[in-house]
Design an enzyme around this catalytic site. Structure first.
Site, short mmCIF file in Angstrom:
data_model
loop_
_atom_site.label_atom_id
_atom_site.label_comp_id
_atom_site.label_asym_id
_atom_site.label_seq_id
_atom_site.Cartn_x
_atom_site.Cartn_y
_atom_site.Cartn_z
CG ASP A 230 42.85 37.53 34.73
OD1 ASP A 230 41.97 36.85 35.30
OD2 ASP A 230 43.63 37.08 33.88
CG ASP B 279 46.10 40.91 34.51
OD1 ASP B 279 45.09 41.43 33.99
OD2 ASP B 279 46.56 39.81 34.15
CG ASP C 213 46.89 41.97 29.31
OD1 ASP C 213 47.34 43.07 28.93
OD2 ASP C 213 47.43 40.87 29.05
CD GLU D 90 41.56 39.15 30.61
OE1 GLU D 90 41.37 39.23 31.83
OE2 GLU D 90 42.67 39.14 30.07
#
Ligand code: TTJ
Length: 613
Positions: free
Chosen positions: A477, A479, A481, A404
């Protein structure tokens, strides 16, 4: 068109305004002084000198068509539909202005005060030099009423300016034969050389129609013709370069900016686009003359790119506050750029007089790019990632981390072992996975750089032998996203690069969730809650626990130590046991529920540790 306005002058030229500076004789004695060489370069230069006059007329807004023809015996014909060289008597010289243009060295309206010479060959000496170096030359002028003609031989007048007919059209035509006594090496024109230069001029002067013909062969079937016109100007130039190299671009749109100074006496434009290459290709021009050695306009461009790109990298947290700025060359990797400036009294410096010296051009280009690129980034935040490639080309040892971009790209680039680890940052927000249909996946500009980086092609074109990295590692990550990115990439790999998954090339990086510090120097990393608890039990003393919310919180050394170092990292290997069943799961993944998606990733990935041992 901005550049046309600049070239336009308040007063019209008249026959009297032509300034006379010196005589012609010297040219045949020392041709090199005027056209550089008497070899092939000098020969072709004659054509440019003549064509430049027509281009000036086009830039002044009075001409849109220029025809260049190579006739039998290597005779050159150049013709335009401009106003026509003035035929009235020049009072100072006592002869027609057109005769002055062709027989007096350094003559030409563009050298007078009111005028402004935009184009011009390397030496800017004009038509009289071409005339002096030609066995014969004929000029025809149509002024909307009559057709005038004059003939010269080796620069000398052999016929007066005569009226040979009538015409309602306007324009100038020059026909000449280069003198073999001067051009001893060759008087044969190379079509490709002329084509290259005229195409360049067509790019630099958007909208001008230039036609090149080769009619030397006695068989008309062998004649060649090229129509050169680019409404897109220097943006078309960038596009052309990329097409010709057949290199993939990293973003669809070519970035183009242009501006003039306040007095409208200088004009600057730049166009650029990134491709998958690792070299930069910056081509610059001043008054349509190639500045191979660069100069102020190029410097201004580079400075602005470095400044604004660093700003943007910080804004996206690609660079952290404590990180040093990236270097200019980092942002130019894979960039194709065309810079073109037009100005009065350009100063050419350097070894080959191919370096622009006017300092005001540095400021003009720098301010232009500074201002417009900031706006561009505000309006186009989704620039795709730029692969930071590794040195090795051996897929047995290479790996690519797909990261990312706005969290860990910078740390990954700095923390990696660049010998065998490549980093591909994916920028911008991921599309909502459930909205990504199959047709959308392919058009998704996040995935284009992935396809390019892996090198295998997709679907029926997929060829595993072309895989550039043995391990394809998704690093995102822990999370929502990050999960979207993983899901999108896995779905993509499964559907379009199935053997990649089947043959075990795809991995998911496992960054630690916790960092446990004991005392000042002892650090432990935990990759799960259970591991954290175990470490705390074993240490059984005062500790400090840091929970990582994202990869971006790790500095390059930590990221290397915990997630990228093959000796110590933990990775999940993505396997597909049953392709049919997995496809079903992907359909679930594409659905709206989050939980089945999470389960898929857990079920289809198993821990593999210390892969390289
Ligand atoms: C000068 O000012 C009055 C109107 O015409 C302007 C002019 O000289 N225009 C012009 C010159 N158009 N084309 C030329 C030209 C074309 C060729 C092929 C060669 C030369 C030397 C000039």
């Amino acid at each position: 068109m901005d550049n046309l306005e600049i070239a336009k002058t308040e007063q019209e030229y008249t026959a009297d305004e032509i300034q006379v500076l010196e005589g012609l004789e010297a040219v045949r004695k020392r041709p090199g002084m005027y056209i550089g060489t008497t070899g092939s370069d000098g020969l072709h230069h004659l054509v440019y000198e003549i064509v430049d006059n027509s281009i000036d007329e086009a830039l002044a807004g009075y001409c849109n068509k220029i025809d260049v023809t190579i006739l039998p015996d290597n005779v050159i014909k150049v013709r335009d539909n401009g106003r026509g060289i003035p035929v009235g008597i020049n009072q100072k010289m006592g002869m027609p202005a057109v005769t002055v243009v062709f027989t007096v060295l350094h003559a030409g309206g563009k050298f007078g005060g009111g005028g402004y010479k935009v184009s011009g060959g390397l030496h800017g000496v004009g038509a009289s030099v071409v005339n002096a170096l030609s066995t014969w030359l004929e000029v025809k002028v149509c002024d909307g009423e009559k057709i005038y003609r004059q003939r010269y031989e080796r620069g000398n007048i052999v016929t007066d300016l005569e009226i040979i007919g009538e015409s309602t059209e306007r324009g100038t035509e020059v026909i000449f034969k280069a003198d073999p006594d001067i051009f001893k090496e060759t008087v044969v024109y190379d079509y490709a050389i002329l084509e290259k230069r005229l195409r360049e001029q067509a790019f630099l002067n958007a909208g001008i129609h230039i036609e090149l013909r080769d009619e030397r062969d006695e068989n008309p079937e062998n004649h060649k013709k090229e129509s050169l016109c680019y409404e897109g100007g220097i943006s078309s130039y960038v596009e052309y370069i990329h097409k010709r190299k057949s290199v993939d671009v990293l973003h669809e749109n070519i970035i183009y900016f242009a501006s003039s100074n306040e007095e409208q006496t200088s004009f600057a434009e730049v166009a650029f686009q990134y491709n998958t290459d690792y070299t930069d290709n910056i081509i610059s021009f001043a008054n349509n003359i190639r500045t191979k050695e660069g100069g102020t306009h190029e410097e201004g461009f580079k400075r602005a790119i470095t400044t604004v790109m660093n700003e943007y990298a910080r804004k996206l947290k690609f660079l952290k506050d404590s990180d040093k700025n990236l270097l200019g060359e980092d942002f130019r990797e894979g960039m194709t750029a065309v810079i073109s400036v037009k100005l009065r009294e350009a100063q050419f410096e350097g070894q080959t007089k191919a370096k622009l010296g006017n300092t005001e051009m540095r400021t003009l280009v720098q301010n232009l790019v500074n201002e417009k690129l900031r706006v561009y980034f505000d309006e186009n935040p989704d620039l795709p990632g730029k692969l930071a490639d590794c040195q090795s080309r051996n897929p047995e040892e290479t790996e690519v981390y797909i990261v990312e971009g706005d969290s860990a790209g910078g740390s990954a680039k700095n923390g990696r072992d660049r010998k065998y680890q490549a980093i591909l940052p994916l920028w911008g927000k991921m599309l909502n996975v459930e909205k990504v249909r199959e047709d959308k996946i392919i058009g998704n500009d996040k995935l284009m750089p992935v396809i390019t980086a892996l090198g295998t092609g997709i679907k029926s074109d997929f060829d595993i032998t072309k895989l550039r990295y043995g391990k394809v590692i998704i690093m995102a990550d822990a999370d929502v996203d990050g999960s979207h990115i993983r899901t999108l990439l896995l779905t993509f790999f499964f559907r379009f690069m199935k053997p990649l998954v089947e043959q075990g090339h795809v991995y998911i990086a496992q960054p630690p969730l916790y960092r446990i510090t004991k005392g000042k120097t002892n650090h432990y990393y935990a990759y799960s809650d259970e591991e954290r608890d175990r470490i705390l039990r074993e240490l059984n003393c005062k500790t400090e626990i840091q929970r990582y919310k994202g990869l971006g919180e790790m500095d390059p050394e930590q990221l290397w130590e915990t997630t990228m170092n093959p000796e110590t990292r933990i990775m999940l290997k993505v396997t597909v046991e049953d392709a049919e069943a997995a496809d079903e799961t992907f359909k679930i993944l594409m659905g709206e529920k989050v939980e089945p998606r999470r389960l898929f990733i857990e079920e289809n990935a198993k821990y593999v540790q210390n892969l390289d041992i």
